[in-house]
Design a protein around this motif. Sequence first.
Motif, PDB file in Angstrom:
ATOM      1  N   ILE A  65       0.850  -1.188   0.000  1.00 43.14           N
ATOM      2  CA  ILE A  65       0.000   0.000   0.000  1.00 43.14           C
ATOM      3  C   ILE A  65       0.887   1.240   0.000  1.00 43.14           C
ATOM      4  CG2 ILE A  65      -1.822   1.232   1.252  1.00 43.14           C
ATOM      5  CD1 ILE A  65      -2.314  -1.493   2.739  1.00 43.14           C
ATOM      6  N   THR A  66       0.624   2.154  -0.909  1.00 48.31           N
ATOM      7  CA  THR A  66       1.326   3.435  -0.939  1.00 48.31           C
ATOM      8  C   THR A  66       0.306   4.553  -0.733  1.00 48.31           C
ATOM      9  OG1 THR A  66       2.993   2.579  -2.460  1.00 48.31           O
ATOM     10  CG2 THR A  66       2.844   4.969  -2.242  1.00 48.31           C
ATOM     11  N   ILE A  67       0.616   5.432   0.205  1.00 44.68           N
ATOM     12  CA  ILE A  67      -0.261   6.548   0.547  1.00 44.68           C
ATOM     13  C   ILE A  67       0.488   7.856   0.301  1.00 44.68           C
ATOM     14  CG2 ILE A  67      -1.647   7.631   2.365  1.00 44.68           C
ATOM     15  CD1 ILE A  67      -2.641   4.870   1.890  1.00 44.68           C
ATOM     16  N   TRP A  68      -0.144   8.749  -0.438  1.00 47.66           N
ATOM     17  CA  TRP A  68       0.362  10.114  -0.580  1.00 47.66           C
ATOM     18  C   TRP A  68      -0.588  11.014   0.199  1.00 47.66           C
ATOM     19  CZ3 TRP A  68       0.049   6.522  -4.409  1.00 47.66           C
ATOM     20  CH2 TRP A  68       1.207   6.210  -5.109  1.00 47.66           C
ATOM     21  N   THR A  69      -0.074  11.749   1.166  1.00 46.76           N
ATOM     22  CA  THR A  69      -0.978  12.511   2.016  1.00 46.76           C
ATOM     23  C   THR A  69      -0.317  13.756   2.584  1.00 46.76           C
ATOM     24  OG1 THR A  69      -2.431  12.371   3.970  1.00 46.76           O
ATOM     25  CG2 THR A  69      -0.347  11.169   4.084  1.00 46.76           C
ATOM     26  N   SER A  70      -1.143  14.729   2.888  1.00 51.20           N
ATOM     27  CA  SER A  70      -0.703  15.936   3.589  1.00 51.20           C
ATOM     28  C   SER A  70      -0.786  15.636   5.077  1.00 51.20           C
ATOM     29  CB  SER A  70      -1.626  17.104   3.211  1.00 51.20           C
ATOM     30  OG  SER A  70      -1.320  18.252   3.971  1.00 51.20           O
ATOM     31  N   THR A  71       0.355  15.374   5.679  1.00 52.77           N
ATOM     32  CA  THR A  71       0.383  14.897   7.068  1.00 52.77           C
ATOM     33  C   THR A  71       1.510  15.547   7.838  1.00 52.77           C
ATOM     34  OG1 THR A  71       0.641  12.937   8.479  1.00 52.77           O
ATOM     35  CG2 THR A  71       1.815  12.924   6.375  1.00 52.77           C
ATOM     36  N   GLN A  72       1.360  15.605   9.140  1.00 53.17           N
ATOM     37  CA  GLN A  72       2.426  16.108  10.000  1.00 53.17           C
ATOM     38  C   GLN A  72       3.390  15.000  10.425  1.00 53.17           C
ATOM     39  OE1 GLN A  72      -0.572  19.056  12.223  1.00 53.17           O
ATOM     40  NE2 GLN A  72       1.439  19.051  13.177  1.00 53.17           N
ATOM     41  N   GLY A  73       3.078  13.760  10.026  1.00 50.94           N
ATOM     42  CA  GLY A  73       3.979  12.679  10.397  1.00 50.94           C
ATOM     43  C   GLY A  73       3.742  11.450   9.553  1.00 50.94           C
ATOM     44  N   PRO A 128      -3.058  -0.980  12.055  1.00 51.94           N
ATOM     45  CA  PRO A 128      -4.108  -1.751  12.737  1.00 51.94           C
ATOM     46  C   PRO A 128      -5.489  -1.540  12.122  1.00 51.94           C
ATOM     47  CG  PRO A 128      -3.423   0.103  14.092  1.00 51.94           C
ATOM     48  CD  PRO A 128      -2.468   0.029  12.955  1.00 51.94           C
ATOM     49  N   LEU A 129      -5.740  -0.344  11.568  1.00 50.57           N
ATOM     50  CA  LEU A 129      -7.041  -0.100  10.937  1.00 50.57           C
ATOM     51  C   LEU A 129      -7.237  -0.993   9.718  1.00 50.57           C
ATOM     52  CD1 LEU A 129      -7.171   3.813  11.098  1.00 50.57           C
ATOM     53  CD2 LEU A 129      -8.539   2.217  12.460  1.00 50.57           C
ATOM     54  N   LEU A 130      -6.168  -1.191   8.952  1.00 53.02           N
ATOM     55  CA  LEU A 130      -6.248  -2.006   7.736  1.00 53.02           C
ATOM     56  C   LEU A 130      -5.863  -3.457   7.987  1.00 53.02           C
ATOM     57  CD1 LEU A 130      -4.577   0.540   5.265  1.00 53.02           C
ATOM     58  CD2 LEU A 130      -7.018   0.169   5.665  1.00 53.02           C
ATOM     59  N   ASP A 131      -5.419  -3.740   9.207  1.00 52.17           N
ATOM     60  CA  ASP A 131      -5.019  -5.097   9.593  1.00 52.17           C
ATOM     61  C   ASP A 131      -3.897  -5.624   8.697  1.00 52.17           C
ATOM     62  OD1 ASP A 131      -5.046  -7.382  11.135  1.00 52.17           O
ATOM     63  OD2 ASP A 131      -6.592  -8.377   9.939  1.00 52.17           O
ATOM     64  N   VAL A 132      -2.880  -4.784   8.524  1.00 50.72           N
ATOM     65  CA  VAL A 132      -1.687  -5.182   7.776  1.00 50.72           C
ATOM     66  C   VAL A 132      -0.463  -4.750   8.579  1.00 50.72           C
ATOM     67  CG1 VAL A 132      -2.837  -4.962   5.530  1.00 50.72           C
ATOM     68  CG2 VAL A 132      -1.570  -3.010   6.472  1.00 50.72           C
ATOM     69  N   PRO A 133       0.675  -5.408   8.391  1.00 54.66           N
ATOM     70  CA  PRO A 133       1.892  -4.964   9.085  1.00 54.66           C
ATOM     71  C   PRO A 133       2.397  -3.641   8.518  1.00 54.66           C
ATOM     72  CG  PRO A 133       2.382  -6.772   7.581  1.00 54.66           C
ATOM     73  CD  PRO A 133       0.897  -6.633   7.596  1.00 54.66           C
ATOM     74  N   VAL A 134       3.128  -2.896   9.340  1.00 53.36           N
ATOM     75  CA  VAL A 134       3.627  -1.590   8.894  1.00 53.36           C
ATOM     76  C   VAL A 134       4.542  -1.723   7.689  1.00 53.36           C
ATOM     77  CG1 VAL A 134       3.394  -0.465  11.144  1.00 53.36           C
ATOM     78  CG2 VAL A 134       5.514  -1.671  10.583  1.00 53.36           C
ATOM     79  N   SER A 135       5.186  -2.865   7.542  1.00 48.58           N
ATOM     80  CA  SER A 135       6.108  -3.053   6.422  1.00 48.58           C
ATOM     81  C   SER A 135       5.397  -3.071   5.074  1.00 48.58           C
ATOM     82  CB  SER A 135       6.896  -4.351   6.601  1.00 48.58           C
ATOM     83  OG  SER A 135       6.012  -5.459   6.662  1.00 48.58           O
ATOM     84  N   LYS A 136       4.072  -3.238   5.087  1.00 46.09           N
ATOM     85  CA  LYS A 136       3.309  -3.253   3.833  1.00 46.09           C
ATOM     86  C   LYS A 136       2.802  -1.869   3.439  1.00 46.09           C
ATOM     87  CE  LYS A 136       2.481  -6.630   1.948  1.00 46.09           C
ATOM     88  NZ  LYS A 136       3.271  -7.352   0.920  1.00 46.09           N
ATOM     89  N   ILE A 137       3.057  -0.869   4.289  1.00 49.15           N
ATOM     90  CA  ILE A 137       2.539   0.480   4.030  1.00 49.15           C
ATOM     91  C   ILE A 137       3.697   1.447   3.834  1.00 49.15           C
ATOM     92  CG2 ILE A 137       1.136   2.387   4.922  1.00 49.15           C
ATOM     93  CD1 ILE A 137      -0.312   0.363   6.693  1.00 49.15           C
ATOM     94  N   LYS A 138       3.660   2.166   2.735  1.00 48.08           N
ATOM     95  CA  LYS A 138       4.603   3.265   2.517  1.00 48.08           C
ATOM     96  C   LYS A 138       3.815   4.562   2.471  1.00 48.08           C
ATOM     97  CE  LYS A 138       6.606   4.155  -1.556  1.00 48.08           C
ATOM     98  NZ  LYS A 138       7.558   4.077  -2.691  1.00 48.08           N
ATOM     99  N   VAL A 139       4.209   5.515   3.306  1.00 47.40           N
ATOM    100  CA  VAL A 139       3.557   6.817   3.321  1.00 47.40           C
ATOM    101  C   VAL A 139       4.512   7.856   2.734  1.00 47.40           C
ATOM    102  CG1 VAL A 139       2.539   8.642   4.746  1.00 47.40           C
ATOM    103  CG2 VAL A 139       2.120   6.232   5.304  1.00 47.40           C
ATOM    104  N   VAL A 140       4.029   8.576   1.728  1.00 56.86           N
ATOM    105  CA  VAL A 140       4.807   9.627   1.082  1.00 56.86           C
ATOM    106  C   VAL A 140       4.230  10.968   1.527  1.00 56.86           C
ATOM    107  CG1 VAL A 140       5.629  10.590  -1.094  1.00 56.86           C
ATOM    108  CG2 VAL A 140       5.150   8.127  -0.915  1.00 56.86           C
ATOM    109  N   PRO A 141       4.944  11.715   2.368  1.00 58.16           N
ATOM    110  CA  PRO A 141       4.403  12.998   2.831  1.00 58.16           C
ATOM    111  C   PRO A 141       4.504  14.055   1.740  1.00 58.16           C
ATOM    112  CG  PRO A 141       6.600  12.679   3.717  1.00 58.16           C
ATOM    113  CD  PRO A 141       6.274  11.429   2.950  1.00 58.16           C
ATOM    114  N   MET A 142       3.401  14.744   1.488  1.00 59.84           N
ATOM    115  CA  MET A 142       3.377  15.806   0.493  1.00 59.84           C
ATOM    116  C   MET A 142       3.636  17.149   1.168  1.00 59.84           C
ATOM    117  SD  MET A 142       2.778  13.674  -1.834  1.00 59.84           S
ATOM    118  CE  MET A 142       2.651  14.747  -3.264  1.00 59.84           C
ATOM    119  N   GLU A 143       3.907  18.164   0.366  1.00 55.95           N
ATOM    120  CA  GLU A 143       4.007  19.506   0.933  1.00 55.95           C
ATOM    121  C   GLU A 143       2.685  19.834   1.629  1.00 55.95           C
ATOM    122  OE1 GLU A 143       6.577  21.464   1.202  1.00 55.95           O
ATOM    123  OE2 GLU A 143       7.906  20.119   0.086  1.00 55.95           O
ATOM    124  N   ILE A 144       2.775  20.402   2.801  1.00 56.58           N
ATOM    125  CA  ILE A 144       1.600  20.553   3.646  1.00 56.58           C
ATOM    126  C   ILE A 144       1.128  22.004   3.678  1.00 56.58           C
ATOM    127  CG2 ILE A 144       2.969  20.843   5.752  1.00 56.58           C
ATOM    128  CD1 ILE A 144       0.819  19.228   7.228  1.00 56.58           C
TER     129      ILE A 144
END
Length: 604
Positions: A66-74, A84-100
């Motif tokens: 899973i790859t997420i692009w989001t405006s986030t503070q972290g 835990p919400l998606l019931d997957v390990p953190v290693s399966k999620i990549k978060v790409v922080p965008m300019e906020i």
Amino acid sequence: TTTDLGERTDKKSNIATHVQFTQGDIEKGFAAADVIVEQEFTNEMVHQGYLEPQTASAIWNENGDITIWTSTQGAFTARDAMAPLLDVPVSKIKVVPMEIGGGFGGKIPVYLEPLAALLSKKTGRAVKMTMTRAETFESTGPTSGTYMKVKMGATQDGKIVAAQGYLAYEAGGFPGSLVGAGTQCIFAPYDIENMHVDGYDVLVNKPKVAPYRAPAAPNAAFAGEQVVDALALKLNLDPLEFRLMNAAKEGTRRVDGPIYPVIGNVECLEAAKNSAQYNTELKGPYRGRGVATGFWFNIGFQSSCAISVNADGTVSLVEGSTDIGGTRASIAMQAAEVLGIPAEDVHPSVADTDSIGYTAMTGGSRTTFATGWAAYETAQAIKQKMIDRAASIWDVSSEDIELSEGVYQHKTDPELKLTFKELAGQLAGSGGGISSQTTVDPSGAGGAFGTHVVDVEVDPETGKVTILDYTIVQDAGKAIHPSYVEGQMQGGVVQGIGWALNEEYFYNTDGRMENSSFLDYRMPTSLDLPMINTIIVEVANPGHPYGVRGVGEVPIVPPMAAIANAIARATGVRMDHLPMTPGNVLEALWAKDGEPAGLQAAAD
């Protein structure tokens, strides 16, 4: 069920948590007081007011990545919340922080990110979701509305001997109002022997609250600093002099237990007292000058940084902290200081969660402190590797080489020297490139204080409050990038002015928010504001290599109290509710003069 003083109970109520801090003997303290002031205060929920609404894009690949692009503070905070919400390990999620486009605490929680991910899984396509402005107001977290009662007592010679607070904070539909921070901050600027504070996290049928810049501290200061001002008036003492007489300093114990190390509280009060504004006479009817002091803890937490040296003598710096206030520059400058190169030669970037070590959210005034420390340690490693490489090139001992003003040189042979740029150009042919990565978890963040002075004019016919002049004094420890520090200080004041005079969640009788747009949710513009004068105090934090203290949150703590104190001195009316809108000010003026109470009565 209620958690009372740290213990789970069987009691069912809308009070999620009760916290309490006590120091000394509160009854003995009030018995010794010659003057006592007790007053109740309230404020409405307010929003962080960021211009960019919540937005997120996601793609859930066939292999489960899973790859997420989001405006986030972290980015890591978002990743850890979604796993835990998606019931997957953190290693399966990549978060790409965008300019906020602004956050102020409101973009620490996740809202759309897991929904976009699930929709992507369902459709097999990339999904983007963006909230409307109304959705942002109505379904993301504002800060708490509150009810507060504060009682303080002082001796005739101006010594505060007792302080008691009762703070009830709205949490929304789920626990988590951060009232504990309010209880810890309310009396933090003062050295008081006897204190007692109760805090209540209260569930109400409103949106779940989220952090907002020094969460819970501004509300508490609105109450506490007004009572301090009322004591000064009763004792006929200058409000800044009264605060100096009772100021917390190194060795003072806060109500929740910690003992202050080196702090700049007294220095801020003295700078405010010596400021041009405070020493300029304020003339005219319905004009008043108010002061207030505020405190915020600041935090450390984990941060990571990676640096690699480029062949042209520049360095690439990769860090994990979203930049919401100029932190790329302040972090780069700390690395440049270690390496002895211009800050312009450090090229900083913020990476995704797969490309840098764990880094906590951008919040708590931690980033220049903690991620800056990571950059400092990483640059120290780069410096040593460059020294070792120069030693290898010259066939000498590393111990005989030093770095001075960006030049690597032999301590006894002046012929052996290379600039950072020259040495960088020789790395490829002498063993390969140089890079390093560090993760730190520093303590010693060092709390910070600020003192504000504001002049206002109140129109007795309309109730409108005009800000005439404003000076903010704040201890930054070390201002790494002074203009960015000033920007943080001024920005916090502006948000505080909005909170003081206009901003509120307004609900109709059906419980629906009626002002969920920037047209009706009134935030200040440049037309509402004077030039905000800044005075940076630098009392070095001994817990950081360069003495840094966080600066982003303290500025929003004192403004509401300072403005209320100014209104009290302009009109003789003590405002006990936020916002202090023209209507509320008129109500208070009418009540003082014994005229019919209420706008409805006036209309009749």
